[in-house]
Write a protein that holds these residues in place. Structure first.
Motif, PDB file in Angstrom:
ATOM      1  N   CYS A 125       0.809  -1.203   0.011  1.00 25.94           N
ATOM      2  CA  CYS A 125       0.138   0.158  -0.062  1.00 25.94           C
ATOM      3  C   CYS A 125       0.746   1.392   0.066  1.00 25.94           C
ATOM      4  N   LEU A 126       0.348   2.486  -0.088  1.00 22.79           N
ATOM      5  CA  LEU A 126       1.055   3.683   0.113  1.00 22.79           C
ATOM      6  C   LEU A 126       0.724   4.200   1.367  1.00 22.79           C
ATOM      7  N   VAL A 127       1.986   4.873   1.904  1.00 31.82           N
ATOM      8  CA  VAL A 127       2.074   5.194   3.375  1.00 31.82           C
ATOM      9  C   VAL A 127       2.343   6.820   3.390  1.00 31.82           C
ATOM     10  N   ASN A 128       1.775   7.730   4.062  1.00 35.29           N
ATOM     11  CA  ASN A 128       2.306   8.949   4.321  1.00 35.29           C
ATOM     12  C   ASN A 128       2.400   8.923   5.864  1.00 35.29           C
ATOM     13  N   ASP A 129       3.740   9.098   6.231  1.00 32.67           N
ATOM     14  CA  ASP A 129       4.214   9.090   7.809  1.00 32.67           C
ATOM     15  C   ASP A 129       4.421  10.585   8.179  1.00 32.67           C
ATOM     16  N   TRP A 130       3.242  11.260   8.432  1.00 34.76           N
ATOM     17  CA  TRP A 130       3.142  12.585   8.843  1.00 34.76           C
ATOM     18  C   TRP A 130       4.171  12.799   9.848  1.00 34.76           C
ATOM     19  N   SER A 131       5.021  13.973   9.910  1.00 37.20           N
ATOM     20  CA  SER A 131       6.052  14.171  10.683  1.00 37.20           C
ATOM     21  C   SER A 131       6.084  15.643  11.130  1.00 37.20           C
ATOM     22  N   ALA A 132       6.120  15.895  12.622  1.00 34.57           N
ATOM     23  CA  ALA A 132       6.374  17.026  13.310  1.00 34.57           C
ATOM     24  C   ALA A 132       7.660  17.426  13.687  1.00 34.57           C
ATOM     25  N   ARG A 133       8.534  17.896  12.535  1.00 34.82           N
ATOM     26  CA  ARG A 133       9.931  18.087  12.689  1.00 34.82           C
ATOM     27  C   ARG A 133      10.648  18.590  13.639  1.00 34.82           C
ATOM     28  N   ASP A 134       9.958  19.762  14.267  1.00 38.69           N
ATOM     29  CA  ASP A 134      10.429  20.567  15.519  1.00 38.69           C
ATOM     30  C   ASP A 134      10.225  19.615  16.602  1.00 38.69           C
ATOM     31  N   ILE A 135       9.185  19.039  16.772  1.00 38.52           N
ATOM     32  CA  ILE A 135       8.769  18.286  18.071  1.00 38.52           C
ATOM     33  C   ILE A 135       9.723  16.975  17.842  1.00 38.52           C
ATOM     34  N   GLN A 136       9.880  16.565  16.754  1.00 43.50           N
ATOM     35  CA  GLN A 136      10.843  15.234  16.435  1.00 43.50           C
ATOM     36  C   GLN A 136      12.326  15.586  16.806  1.00 43.50           C
ATOM     37  N   GLY A 137      12.682  16.709  16.348  1.00 40.74           N
ATOM     38  CA  GLY A 137      13.864  17.251  16.857  1.00 40.74           C
ATOM     39  C   GLY A 137      14.474  17.290  18.035  1.00 40.74           C
ATOM     40  N   TRP A 138      13.366  17.985  18.980  1.00 40.17           N
ATOM     41  CA  TRP A 138      13.761  18.021  20.303  1.00 40.17           C
ATOM     42  C   TRP A 138      13.741  16.762  21.202  1.00 40.17           C
ATOM     43  N   GLU A 139      12.798  15.881  20.619  1.00 39.24           N
ATOM     44  CA  GLU A 139      12.461  14.830  21.492  1.00 39.24           C
ATOM     45  C   GLU A 139      13.562  13.509  21.166  1.00 39.24           C
ATOM     46  N   TYR A 140      13.861  13.103  20.053  1.00 39.38           N
ATOM     47  CA  TYR A 140      14.359  11.945  19.457  1.00 39.38           C
ATOM     48  C   TYR A 140      15.648  11.534  19.971  1.00 39.38           C
TER      49      TYR A 140
END
Length: 403
Positions: free
Chosen positions: A219-234
């Motif tokens: 299937c096709l997937v769009n893995d939506w990403s909040a880059r600023d939240i991700q960058g602080w928490e990851y």
């Protein structure tokens, strides 16, 4: 040759026959459907009269029973539907069970058991290395040795067409302040997903050559990403709230059997993978897919999937090599698909180079990351038999304001 009045080059012709879950007009109950051209075939309705032995495997409101039935039943079901569409004697029953696609409501096609997302495009990984770690090696030291991935949230996988609410969370401002609020860097990841049918035993790895015994389709997937939240928490544990708010999937699952003309060899690997990932003597598990990303109707990228460094078979082998078991309905995705050219990048963090190079749209507007009201549509095609094209449908999502 089908008795259907379908153009030979229709992306949902008899050579394709993807499965989904739908509700016909005036009926709230969902059921399995097979897309045929621009119509949907009620699989149970047709099987009751034409192939009753299949009915127990395809009953229910989604694909769960069919997925769990295994490869023999998958082949029998596909063979039966193909025969119905090519045998004129079956025409009256089939036509009585066809509904125009525009009239039905499409639902999530299967119950998502677990969700794993990988990071398997070398072009994407190197781009992010240049953006986020300037002056340092583009790839992490493990990247060329194993398919890097993370466990996502199965409960927030949604079907195409579901609105995506802008997520809120902690982020760090350019001045270094830690604040809470809606993400200002909402992004997409254009990906391809794989749907697991047959489970595996806990403690027993699944070798890459067993890929098609366990995986039902694509299937096709769009893995939506909040880059600023991700960058602080990851750091140090990886993606969490910056990813878990929504992952969209297309409503149609293309069976592996429909992709027989699309398998290609993956790119050369250096260093040579460890034995459990070494596919040198295996069938080619790369896929010649061409994705297209549209923002508000405008094409902004055409990522090529054939260049993905790690294949789905290797991903499956890696995610089970520690003994982790597969469950019916597991979904694992490729990670962002990107190519070497600017217009082949499958995320806005790459397309806008983290906001420093805004994307210019045909109406004169610009984007770095997504704004409320934006709609993203990802489509893909694959080569089919005799020069035909297999369409993987679309995964669509519109951004709505934070709540």
């Amino acid at each position: 040759m089908t008795w259907l009045d379908l153009p030979a080059d229709h992306p949902f012709g008899v050579a394709h026959l993807p499965y989904g879950a739908y509700a016909p007009p005036g009926d709230p109950r969902t059921r399995i459907g097979v897309r045929v051209g621009d119509a949907v075939l009620d699989l149970v309705g047709a099987a009751v009269q034409l192939e009753p032995r299949l009915v127990p495997m395809v009953e229910g409101d989604n694909l769960d029973r069919l997925l769990a039935a295994g490869p023999v039943t998958w082949a029998a079901t596909r063979g039966a539907v193909t025969s119905w569409l090519t045998d004129p004697a079956c025409r009256p029953v089939v036509e009585a069970n066809l509904t125009e696609l525009s009239a039905v409501r499409l639902e999530l096609p299967f119950t998502v058991a677990d969700y794993v997302d990988f990071y398997s495009s070398e072009h994407h990984a190197r781009n992010l290395g240049r953006i986020l770690r300037p002056g340092q090696p583009e790839l992490p030291p493990n990247w060329l040795h194993l398919p890097v991935g993370y466990h996502g949230r199965a409960g927030t996988v949604v079907v195409s067409g579901t609105d995506v609410v802008r997520p809120s969370g902690q982020r760090r401002t350019p001045d270094g302040d830690v604040v809470f609020g809606p993400t200002t860097r909402l992004d997409i990841e254009a990906e391809v997903g794989y749907v697991v049918g047959m489970p595996s035993e806990l403690g027993r790895p699944v070798p890459l050559e067993s890929f098609d015994e366990h995986v039902f389709g694509v299937c096709l997937v769009n893995d939506w990403s909040a880059r600023d939240i991700q960058g602080w928490e990851y750091q140090p544990l990886g993606p969490f709230l910056g990813k878990s708010f929504a992952t969209s999937v297309s409503p149609w699952i293309t069976p592996l059997a429909a992709l027989s003309e699309a398998w290609v060899a993956p790119p050369p690997r250096d260093p040579q993978p460890l034995p459990y990932l070494d596919d040198a003597g295996a069938p080619p598990y790369g896929l010649d897919l061409r994705l297209e990303v549209r923002l508000n109707g405008h094409v902004v990228a055409t990522p090529p999937f054939a260049q993905m460094y790690w294949t789905a078979a290797q991903q499956l082998a890696h995610l089970t090599v520690n003994g982790a078991s597969l469950r019916t309905g597991d979904l694992f995705a490729s990670g962002t698909v990107s190519g070497p050219e600017r217009d082949e990048r499958g995320s806005f963090v790459e397309l806008s180079w983290n906001g420093s190079e805004p994307i210019v749209l045909p109406d004169g507007g610009t984007r770095t990351f997504l704004e409320d009201g934006d709609e993203v549509v990802i489509t893909a095609t694959a080569p089919g038999p005799d020069g035909a094209v297999v369409g993987l449908g679309e995964v669509r999502g519109r951004i709505v304001p934070a709540r």
